[in-house]
Design an enzyme around this catalytic site. Structure first.
Site, PDB file in Angstrom:
ATOM      1  N   SER A  93       0.858  -1.187   0.000  1.00  0.00           N
ATOM      2  CA  SER A  93       0.000   0.000   0.000  1.00  0.00           C
ATOM      3  C   SER A  93       0.891   1.232   0.000  1.00  0.00           C
ATOM      4  CB  SER A  93      -0.883   0.022   1.247  1.00  0.00           C
ATOM      5  OG  SER A  93      -1.652   1.212   1.321  1.00  0.00           O
ATOM      6  N   TYR A 107      -1.700  -0.907  10.528  1.00  0.00           N
ATOM      7  CA  TYR A 107      -1.797  -1.276   9.117  1.00  0.00           C
ATOM      8  C   TYR A 107      -0.593  -0.738   8.342  1.00  0.00           C
ATOM      9  CZ  TYR A 107      -3.500  -1.194   4.282  1.00  0.00           C
ATOM     10  OH  TYR A 107      -3.623  -1.353   2.911  1.00  0.00           O
TER      11      TYR A 107
END
Length: 260
Positions: A145, A159
């Protein structure tokens, strides 16, 4: 064989039943690949397999898998080998992104994210090494990401840490596996229009769209297209690389840099 021909290649996609994973699996299915749909929900696996069956000529199978379990990943790889005889491409895509603020984050919340996103990536690759080596041109493609490696966002520190950790793993894995002809690369999606993003609400989507120079969110197929290229034999000299697919989101130094 034509340029960028993937027909007949055998692919595992984890987290393949929704969002980015489904987009990746669909691109490979349309390219004529054999695709193993790996996910936790058997009902969602059945629906995804039926959809992919209609897209291409390859064999589509479903494998119930919990990537946070080494034993489950080993069983996934064994099932794919039984069905296809080889594993050419592994898309380690499964991931979770629950919210938790740093002051309130519990041990359980942190462990859940690291178990799925980090351990799940490592377990998936380890389980598939024999099959990838047998391929002679194995490809590992990790869904990371921009959040963590490049940017940050409130309530996703765990995350972000997990997505940055995937890139650290990727670089050393690429070195270790190069002698076996296996490449290891990562895709860093920006804001991709998936079910999870829709759940964030219209205000979030509108705000993120304004922050993207191309003035649009990405699609799961945008990620799948890059994954397919990295899976080709022609991409065999690319390894240890992380590529952002974000419509230019990380480029402006301030909102004022984006033309109205």
């Amino acid at each position: 064989m034509s340029l960028f021909d993937l027909s007949g290649r055998s692919v595992i996609v984890t987290g393949a039943t929704k969002g980015i994973g489904r987009g990746i699996a669909g691109v490979f299915a349309r390219a004529g690949c054999n695709v193993a749909v790996a996910a936790r929900s058997e009902a969602e696996i059945e629906a995804c397999v039926a959809e992919l069956d209609a897209l291409g000529a390859g064999k589509i199978i479903g494998i119930p898998t919990d990537v946070s379990s080494r034993e489950s990943c080993d069983a996934m790889a064994a099932a794919a080998m039984d069905a296809f005889g080889v594993i050419d491409v592994v898309c380690a895509n499964a991931g979770i992104f629950p919210e938790a603020s740093l002051p309130t984050m519990t041990d359980a919340q942190l462990s859940e994210v690291l178990d799925v996103n980090v351990k799940g990536t490592v377990f998936t690759v380890q389980a598939c090494l024999d099959g990838l080596t047998a391929s002679g041109s194995g490809r590992v493609i990790i869904t990371s990401s921009i959040t963590g490696p490049i940017t940050g966002f409130p309530n996703w520190s765990h995350y972000g840490a997990s997505k940055a950790a995937q890139l650290g793993f990727m670089r050393t894995a690429a070195i270790e596996l190069a002698a076996s002809g296996i490449t290891v690369n990562a895709i860093m999606p920006g804001n991709i229009l998936t079910e999870g993003l829709v759940e964030m609400g219209e205000d979030y989507i509108a705000g993120m769209t304004r922050a993207i120079p191309m003035k649009a969110l990405g699609t799961p197929e945008d990620i799948g297209t890059l994954a397919a290229f990295l899976a080709t034999r022609e991409a065999g000299y690319i390894t240890g690389q992380a590529i952002a697919v974000d419509g230019g989101q990380v480029l402006p130094e301030s909102p004022d840099a984006i033309p109205a």
